[in-house]
Design an enzyme around this catalytic site. Structure first.
Site, PDB file in Angstrom:
ATOM      1  N   ARG A 205       0.953  -1.256   0.119  1.00 33.92           N
ATOM      2  CA  ARG A 205       0.057   0.160   0.009  1.00 33.92           C
ATOM      3  C   ARG A 205       0.970   1.248   0.037  1.00 33.92           C
ATOM      4  O   ARG A 205       1.982   1.204   0.253  1.00 33.92           O
ATOM      5  CB  ARG A 205      -1.066  -0.106   1.029  1.00 33.92           C
ATOM      6  CG  ARG A 205      -1.666  -1.290   1.375  1.00 33.92           C
ATOM      7  CD  ARG A 205      -2.380  -1.121   2.707  1.00 33.92           C
ATOM      8  NE  ARG A 205      -3.170  -2.250   3.232  1.00 33.92           N
ATOM      9  CZ  ARG A 205      -3.030  -3.455   3.429  1.00 33.92           C
ATOM     10  NH1 ARG A 205      -1.681  -3.559   4.058  1.00 33.92           N
ATOM     11  NH2 ARG A 205      -3.640  -4.354   3.984  1.00 33.92           N
ATOM     12  N   HIS A 314      -2.943   2.124  -6.206  1.00 37.50           N
ATOM     13  CA  HIS A 314      -3.232   0.962  -5.345  1.00 37.50           C
ATOM     14  C   HIS A 314      -3.658  -0.140  -6.304  1.00 37.50           C
ATOM     15  O   HIS A 314      -3.532  -1.268  -5.884  1.00 37.50           O
ATOM     16  CB  HIS A 314      -4.367   1.455  -4.779  1.00 37.50           C
ATOM     17  CG  HIS A 314      -4.693   0.223  -3.532  1.00 37.50           C
ATOM     18  ND1 HIS A 314      -4.029   0.332  -2.161  1.00 37.50           N
ATOM     19  CD2 HIS A 314      -5.622  -0.454  -3.318  1.00 37.50           C
ATOM     20  CE1 HIS A 314      -4.607  -0.772  -1.683  1.00 37.50           C
ATOM     21  NE2 HIS A 314      -5.571  -1.242  -2.151  1.00 37.50           N
ATOM     22  N   ARG A 317      -0.916  -2.825  -6.674  1.00 36.59           N
ATOM     23  CA  ARG A 317      -1.184  -4.048  -5.663  1.00 36.59           C
ATOM     24  C   ARG A 317      -2.112  -5.131  -6.060  1.00 36.59           C
ATOM     25  O   ARG A 317      -1.847  -6.189  -5.727  1.00 36.59           O
ATOM     26  CB  ARG A 317      -1.505  -3.346  -4.222  1.00 36.59           C
ATOM     27  CG  ARG A 317      -1.982  -4.234  -3.019  1.00 36.59           C
ATOM     28  CD  ARG A 317      -2.160  -3.374  -1.818  1.00 36.59           C
ATOM     29  NE  ARG A 317      -2.984  -4.182  -0.804  1.00 36.59           N
ATOM     30  CZ  ARG A 317      -2.604  -4.915   0.072  1.00 36.59           C
ATOM     31  NH1 ARG A 317      -1.123  -5.101  -0.089  1.00 36.59           N
ATOM     32  NH2 ARG A 317      -3.305  -5.576   0.862  1.00 36.59           N
ATOM     33  N   HIS A 340      -3.269  -9.540   5.201  1.00 39.99           N
ATOM     34  CA  HIS A 340      -4.539  -9.455   5.603  1.00 39.99           C
ATOM     35  C   HIS A 340      -4.814 -10.705   6.458  1.00 39.99           C
ATOM     36  O   HIS A 340      -4.235 -11.796   6.436  1.00 39.99           O
ATOM     37  CB  HIS A 340      -5.611  -9.682   4.338  1.00 39.99           C
ATOM     38  CG  HIS A 340      -6.037  -8.617   3.467  1.00 39.99           C
ATOM     39  ND1 HIS A 340      -6.703  -7.813   3.994  1.00 39.99           N
ATOM     40  CD2 HIS A 340      -5.433  -8.370   2.390  1.00 39.99           C
ATOM     41  CE1 HIS A 340      -6.884  -6.625   3.035  1.00 39.99           C
ATOM     42  NE2 HIS A 340      -6.321  -7.152   2.124  1.00 39.99           N
ATOM     43  N   TYR A 349      -8.694 -12.072  -5.247  1.00 34.40           N
ATOM     44  CA  TYR A 349      -7.230 -12.354  -6.445  1.00 34.40           C
ATOM     45  C   TYR A 349      -7.415 -13.726  -7.038  1.00 34.40           C
ATOM     46  O   TYR A 349      -6.628 -14.135  -7.719  1.00 34.40           O
ATOM     47  CB  TYR A 349      -6.252 -11.946  -5.480  1.00 34.40           C
ATOM     48  CG  TYR A 349      -6.123 -10.735  -4.861  1.00 34.40           C
ATOM     49  CD1 TYR A 349      -6.267  -9.517  -5.574  1.00 34.40           C
ATOM     50  CD2 TYR A 349      -5.893 -10.352  -3.511  1.00 34.40           C
ATOM     51  CE1 TYR A 349      -6.132  -8.260  -5.355  1.00 34.40           C
ATOM     52  CE2 TYR A 349      -5.875  -9.119  -2.999  1.00 34.40           C
ATOM     53  CZ  TYR A 349      -6.063  -8.254  -3.873  1.00 34.40           C
ATOM     54  OH  TYR A 349      -6.138  -6.951  -3.359  1.00 34.40           O
TER      55      TYR A 349
END
Length: 377
Positions: A205, A314, A317, A340, A349
């Site tokens: 990030r 972003h 990412r 996470h 993803y």
């Protein structure tokens, strides 16, 4: 009018009013005699209410009807004060409450806020074209506040009961191609080339990127360690804080192909010393998101990337995480890499891409052709 069978009644009293309705009075476990919150159409209904109230007392579930007469404005202030929130999160909560909760409920007490009023409030925000993600976030905050009020025995039930109101499914963000990533890295100011590459290949990030120090990267092992994240407060102050969760503190293995870029950046742009910042602006300041966005948009133009793609930093990412999933990374491996603690974010993803779907179709087509050739042989 006299009470109904006052000698035979074991708990509470019922009397008929001149209007024909029935009034109930009872003594709570605190020894205070009080009326029911409303009158009743029939004596039977009044008696049922008394039976239920007595049962609640015996089970220890009785709530003082006056307990919820706490102004929401005061309760929100106490609720925020007692929460263990990061500074930036606290500011965000305060902003949502100030802009979207207090204008509607600032003069109400807890007990006055009912499910119909919450529904009308949410509809009003949406009709006013407040962003759906903002409405969902504000609703989650209000829901949490009333959950605490229930735990505090101030109200019996949470009035925020709208199914799905706390969630918002954002539109899927674009995924850059490998050529686009390197075109942006080539087109951006040289001091930010490595930032673009780490956003993609380390899935960092912006706040994590600008918090990196020289000591964050170990060239011997080609490993990067995330320890902090830089957040910008509403007054412009920049603060280094812990990541959003403990999972955010993580080691990340870097591709060997980034070694030359890292060495060049350390030699040219990073501040000196192990604690020197990896990324600083031309004047030595910590990059700010607003200023960097201007640099980013120019790099996109120079790289020939259409504005219609609406590519944000972003999104790199997101791009890198999608590539990691396509490489065969498991869900737990993805969670560890992107920092996470829940599976929900990591699972996005692992979706199938169009190119991969075409490859599957081609493989199935080959099976069909093989089967057909055997039949026709």
């Amino acid at each position: 009018m006299p009470e109904t069978d006052p000698k035979r009644r074991r708990f509470g009293s019922v009397r008929k009013l001149p209007s024909g309705r029935y009034q109930v009075r009872y003594t709570g476990p605190d020894g205070i005699k009080r009326p029911a919150p409303h009158s009743f159409e029939s004596e039977k209904a009044a008696n049922r209410w008394l039976v239920k109230t007595e049962a609640d007392m015996l089970r220890g579930e009785w709530l003082d009807p006056d307990a919820g007469n706490v102004p929401l404005r005061e309760y929100l202030a106490d609720w925020l004060r007692d929460r263990d929130l990061k500074a930036r999160t606290r500011e965000e909560y305060e902003r949502h409450i100030r802009l979207h909760v207090l204008p509607a409920f600032g003069t109400s007490t807890l007990i006055q806020i009912t499910p119909p009023k919450v529904r009308a409030w949410r509809t009003g925000l949406l009709d006013a074209e407040v962003g759906r993600s903002t409405v969902a976030k504000t609703y989650r905050i209000l829901h949490a506040v009333f959950n605490t009020a229930v735990d505090d025995d101030l109200i019996r039930r949470n009035p925020c009961r709208i199914k799905g109101a706390a969630t918002f499914k954002s539109e899927e963000r674009p995924i850059a191609t490998l050529d686009q990533v390197f075109a942006i890295a080539a087109g951006i100011q040289p001091r930010y080339r490595l930032l673009v590459l780490l956003a993609t290949f380390a899935q960092l990030r912006f706040g994590e990127l600008v918090a990196l120090r020289r000591r964050s990267i170990d060239l011997d092992t080609m490993e990067l360690r995330v320890r902090r994240a830089t957040v910008e407060m509403e007054d412009g102050t920049q603060v280094d804080d812990d990541p959003k969760s403990e999972a955010g503190k993580r080691p990340i293995s870097l591709p060997g192909g980034l070694r030359a870029d890292i060495e060049s950046h350390l030699a040219e742009y990073a501040q000196p010393g192990p604690h020197g910042r990896l990324f600083v602006g031309p004047q030595g300041g910590i990059p700010r998101r607003r200023n960097f966005n201007r640099i980013w948009r120019k790099a996109l133009r120079d790289a020939g990337i259409s504005p219609d793609l609406d590519l944000h930093l972003h999104d790199l990412r997101h791009t890198g995480s999608t590539w990691s999933a396509q490489s065969g990374a498991t869900l737990k491996e993805l969670m560890a890499r992107i920092g996470h603690s829940s599976t929900r974010a990591a699972m996005i993803y692992q979706h199938a891409t169009r190119d991969r779907d075409h490859a599957i179709a081609s493989a199935l087509d080959a099976l069909i052709e093989t089967a057909g050739s055997k039949i026709n042989a």
